[in-house]
Design a protein around this motif. Structure first.
Motif, mmCIF file in Angstrom:
data_model
loop_
_atom_site.group_PDB
_atom_site.id
_atom_site.type_symbol
_atom_site.label_atom_id
_atom_site.label_comp_id
_atom_site.label_asym_id
_atom_site.label_seq_id
_atom_site.Cartn_x
_atom_site.Cartn_y
_atom_site.Cartn_z
ATOM 1 N N ASN A 1 11.413 11.011 3.072
ATOM 2 C CA ASN A 1 10.120 10.523 2.605
ATOM 3 C C ASN A 1 9.526 9.574 3.639
ATOM 4 O O ASN A 1 10.261 8.921 4.376
ATOM 5 C CB ASN A 1 10.280 9.809 1.257
ATOM 6 N N PRO A 2 8.213 9.449 3.681
ATOM 7 C CA PRO A 2 7.577 8.615 4.708
ATOM 8 C C PRO A 2 7.570 7.115 4.395
ATOM 9 O O PRO A 2 6.631 6.412 4.723
ATOM 10 C CB PRO A 2 6.163 9.186 4.769
ATOM 11 N N ILE A 3 8.617 6.626 3.787
ATOM 12 C CA ILE A 3 8.741 5.204 3.489
ATOM 13 C C ILE A 3 9.012 4.472 4.802
ATOM 14 O O ILE A 3 9.867 4.882 5.580
ATOM 15 C CB ILE A 3 9.872 4.965 2.466
ATOM 16 N N GLU A 4 8.284 3.388 5.048
ATOM 17 C CA GLU A 4 8.344 2.700 6.336
ATOM 18 C C GLU A 4 9.181 1.429 6.334
ATOM 19 O O GLU A 4 9.441 0.859 7.397
ATOM 20 C CB GLU A 4 6.925 2.372 6.812
ATOM 21 N N GLY A 5 9.588 0.959 5.164
ATOM 22 C CA GLY A 5 10.377 -0.267 5.098
ATOM 23 C C GLY A 5 10.967 -0.450 3.709
ATOM 24 O O GLY A 5 10.587 0.242 2.763
ATOM 25 N N LEU A 6 11.911 -1.391 3.606
ATOM 26 C CA LEU A 6 12.628 -1.616 2.359
ATOM 27 C C LEU A 6 12.773 -3.101 2.091
ATOM 28 O O LEU A 6 13.129 -3.878 2.981
ATOM 29 C CB LEU A 6 14.024 -0.980 2.451
ATOM 30 N N VAL B 1 6.107 0.707 10.697
ATOM 31 C CA VAL B 1 5.657 1.670 11.697
ATOM 32 C C VAL B 1 5.718 3.042 11.030
ATOM 33 O O VAL B 1 6.748 3.405 10.457
ATOM 34 C CB VAL B 1 6.579 1.653 12.940
ATOM 35 N N PRO B 2 4.618 3.815 11.077
ATOM 36 C CA PRO B 2 4.653 5.150 10.456
ATOM 37 C C PRO B 2 5.826 5.971 10.988
ATOM 38 O O PRO B 2 6.124 5.963 12.186
ATOM 39 C CB PRO B 2 3.315 5.769 10.853
ATOM 40 N N ARG B 3 6.510 6.655 10.082
ATOM 41 C CA ARG B 3 7.664 7.471 10.435
ATOM 42 C C ARG B 3 7.282 8.935 10.472
ATOM 43 O O ARG B 3 6.511 9.402 9.661
ATOM 44 C CB ARG B 3 8.785 7.251 9.423
ATOM 45 N N VAL B 4 7.859 9.657 11.410
ATOM 46 C CA VAL B 4 7.692 11.102 11.498
ATOM 47 C C VAL B 4 8.937 11.723 10.888
ATOM 48 O O VAL B 4 10.059 11.446 11.315
ATOM 49 C CB VAL B 4 7.522 11.547 12.964
ATOM 50 N N LEU B 5 8.731 12.551 9.872
ATOM 51 C CA LEU B 5 9.862 13.180 9.192
ATOM 52 C C LEU B 5 10.301 14.430 9.922
ATOM 53 O O LEU B 5 9.491 15.100 10.560
ATOM 54 C CB LEU B 5 9.481 13.527 7.760
ATOM 55 N N PRO B 6 11.574 14.802 9.813
ATOM 56 C CA PRO B 6 12.045 16.044 10.408
ATOM 57 C C PRO B 6 11.317 17.230 9.785
ATOM 58 O O PRO B 6 11.053 17.239 8.584
ATOM 59 C CB PRO B 6 13.526 16.082 10.067
ATOM 60 N N PRO B 7 10.987 18.268 10.563
ATOM 61 C CA PRO B 7 10.208 19.392 10.049
ATOM 62 C C PRO B 7 10.920 20.223 8.995
ATOM 63 O O PRO B 7 10.271 20.838 8.162
ATOM 64 C CB PRO B 7 9.923 20.237 11.296
ATOM 65 N N ALA B 8 12.233 20.241 8.954
ATOM 66 C CA ALA B 8 12.956 21.093 8.016
ATOM 67 C C ALA B 8 13.129 20.478 6.638
ATOM 68 O O ALA B 8 13.715 21.087 5.771
ATOM 69 C CB ALA B 8 14.327 21.444 8.588
ATOM 70 N N GLY B 9 12.600 19.285 6.404
ATOM 71 C CA GLY B 9 12.870 18.551 5.176
ATOM 72 C C GLY B 9 12.098 18.973 3.946
ATOM 73 O O GLY B 9 12.367 18.499 2.865
ATOM 74 N N GLY B 10 11.122 19.834 4.031
ATOM 75 C CA GLY B 10 10.364 20.197 2.847
ATOM 76 C C GLY B 10 9.448 19.079 2.413
ATOM 77 O O GLY B 10 8.917 18.340 3.229
ATOM 78 N N PRO C 1 17.616 5.205 8.371
ATOM 79 C CA PRO C 1 16.938 5.680 9.580
ATOM 80 C C PRO C 1 16.963 4.623 10.690
ATOM 81 O O PRO C 1 16.962 3.421 10.421
ATOM 82 C CB PRO C 1 15.491 5.925 9.107
ATOM 83 N N GLU C 2 16.978 5.086 11.920
ATOM 84 C CA GLU C 2 16.949 4.170 13.064
ATOM 85 C C GLU C 2 15.661 3.361 13.058
ATOM 86 O O GLU C 2 14.606 3.852 12.662
ATOM 87 C CB GLU C 2 17.058 4.961 14.363
ATOM 88 N N LYS C 3 15.768 2.121 13.500
ATOM 89 C CA LYS C 3 14.649 1.183 13.613
ATOM 90 C C LYS C 3 13.949 0.918 12.280
ATOM 91 O O LYS C 3 12.830 0.433 12.235
ATOM 92 C CB LYS C 3 13.642 1.661 14.661
ATOM 93 N N ASP D 1 0.820 -1.216 0.000
ATOM 94 C CA ASP D 1 0.000 0.000 0.000
ATOM 95 C C ASP D 1 0.853 1.265 0.000
ATOM 96 O O ASP D 1 0.565 2.233 0.709
ATOM 97 C CB ASP D 1 -0.971 0.010 1.187
ATOM 98 N N ASP D 2 1.941 1.250 -0.764
ATOM 99 C CA ASP D 2 2.854 2.379 -0.909
ATOM 100 C C ASP D 2 3.546 2.781 0.393
ATOM 101 O O ASP D 2 3.997 3.914 0.555
ATOM 102 C CB ASP D 2 2.149 3.591 -1.523
ATOM 103 N N LYS D 3 3.686 1.833 1.312
ATOM 104 C CA LYS D 3 4.371 2.113 2.574
ATOM 105 C C LYS D 3 5.833 1.682 2.540
ATOM 106 O O LYS D 3 6.628 2.123 3.362
ATOM 107 C CB LYS D 3 3.659 1.409 3.731
ATOM 108 N N ALA D 4 6.183 0.792 1.620
ATOM 109 C CA ALA D 4 7.543 0.262 1.550
ATOM 110 C C ALA D 4 8.064 0.335 0.118
ATOM 111 O O ALA D 4 7.294 0.286 -0.841
ATOM 112 C CB ALA D 4 7.578 -1.178 2.056
ATOM 113 N N LEU D 5 9.366 0.458 0.009
ATOM 114 C CA LEU D 5 10.041 0.512 -1.277
ATOM 115 C C LEU D 5 10.666 -0.847 -1.560
ATOM 116 O O LEU D 5 11.292 -1.449 -0.685
ATOM 117 C CB LEU D 5 11.137 1.582 -1.239
ATOM 118 N N SER D 6 10.470 -1.327 -2.789
ATOM 119 C CA SER D 6 11.084 -2.572 -3.235
ATOM 120 C C SER D 6 12.109 -2.231 -4.311
ATOM 121 O O SER D 6 11.802 -1.504 -5.257
ATOM 122 C CB SER D 6 10.023 -3.515 -3.812
#
Length: 148
Positions: A45-50, A127-136, A78-80, A14-19
């Protein structure tokens, strides 16, 4: 199999992970550049897994070189952040090495012989990721470079 490097990207789960399916041969310098670019894309980007599919990739790095590739996953991603690997039988040692290194740094990781099994596991790790606010707005069109 071609000696040239190529990859196929797709969003899964569902567009949560990149393959990323890798094809062809490998080059250490190009792989490290590509992994750093991938890490930057993941950070913005809010990608949650790879899912990294090495099944059609000539993974010929010596272990010393492969350790540098593992370092890039372990320090730049990213961590975790969960990573599932698909490998072929001749790559089992490198798959075990990589997953252990990632697990040691708190990044969930497993290796599988099929993409289906890898996706099933990866889906349990998202797990949904929270992106840093300065990232655009992120870099969804960023190139991964010449190798992975």
């Amino acid at each position: 199999m071609s000696d040239g490097f190529a990859y196929t990207l797709s969003m899964v789960l569902d567009d949560k992970a990149l393959s990323i399916q890798l094809h062809g041969g490998c080059d250490l310098e190009a792989s490290l550049v590509s992994l750093h670019a991938l890490a930057e894309t993941l950070a913005n980007n809010p990608i949650e897994g790879l899912l990294m599919d090495y099944n059609k990739y000539d993974l010929t790095f010596e272990m010393e070189e492969f350790s540098k590739v593992a370092d890039a996953y372990c320090t730049d991603f990213p961590e975790k952040f969960p990573v599932a690997f698909v490998y072929r039988e001749s790559q089992v040692g490198r798959a075990i090495f990589m997953t252990r290194r990632l697990e040691e740094t708190g990044r969930p990781s497993r290796a599988f012989e099929s993409a289906e099994a890898a996706l099933a596991w990866l889906e349990t790790q998202l797990v949904p990721r929270v992106l840093p606010p300065a990232g655009g707005t992120g870099q969804s069109g960023a190139s991964l470079g010449a190798a992975g």
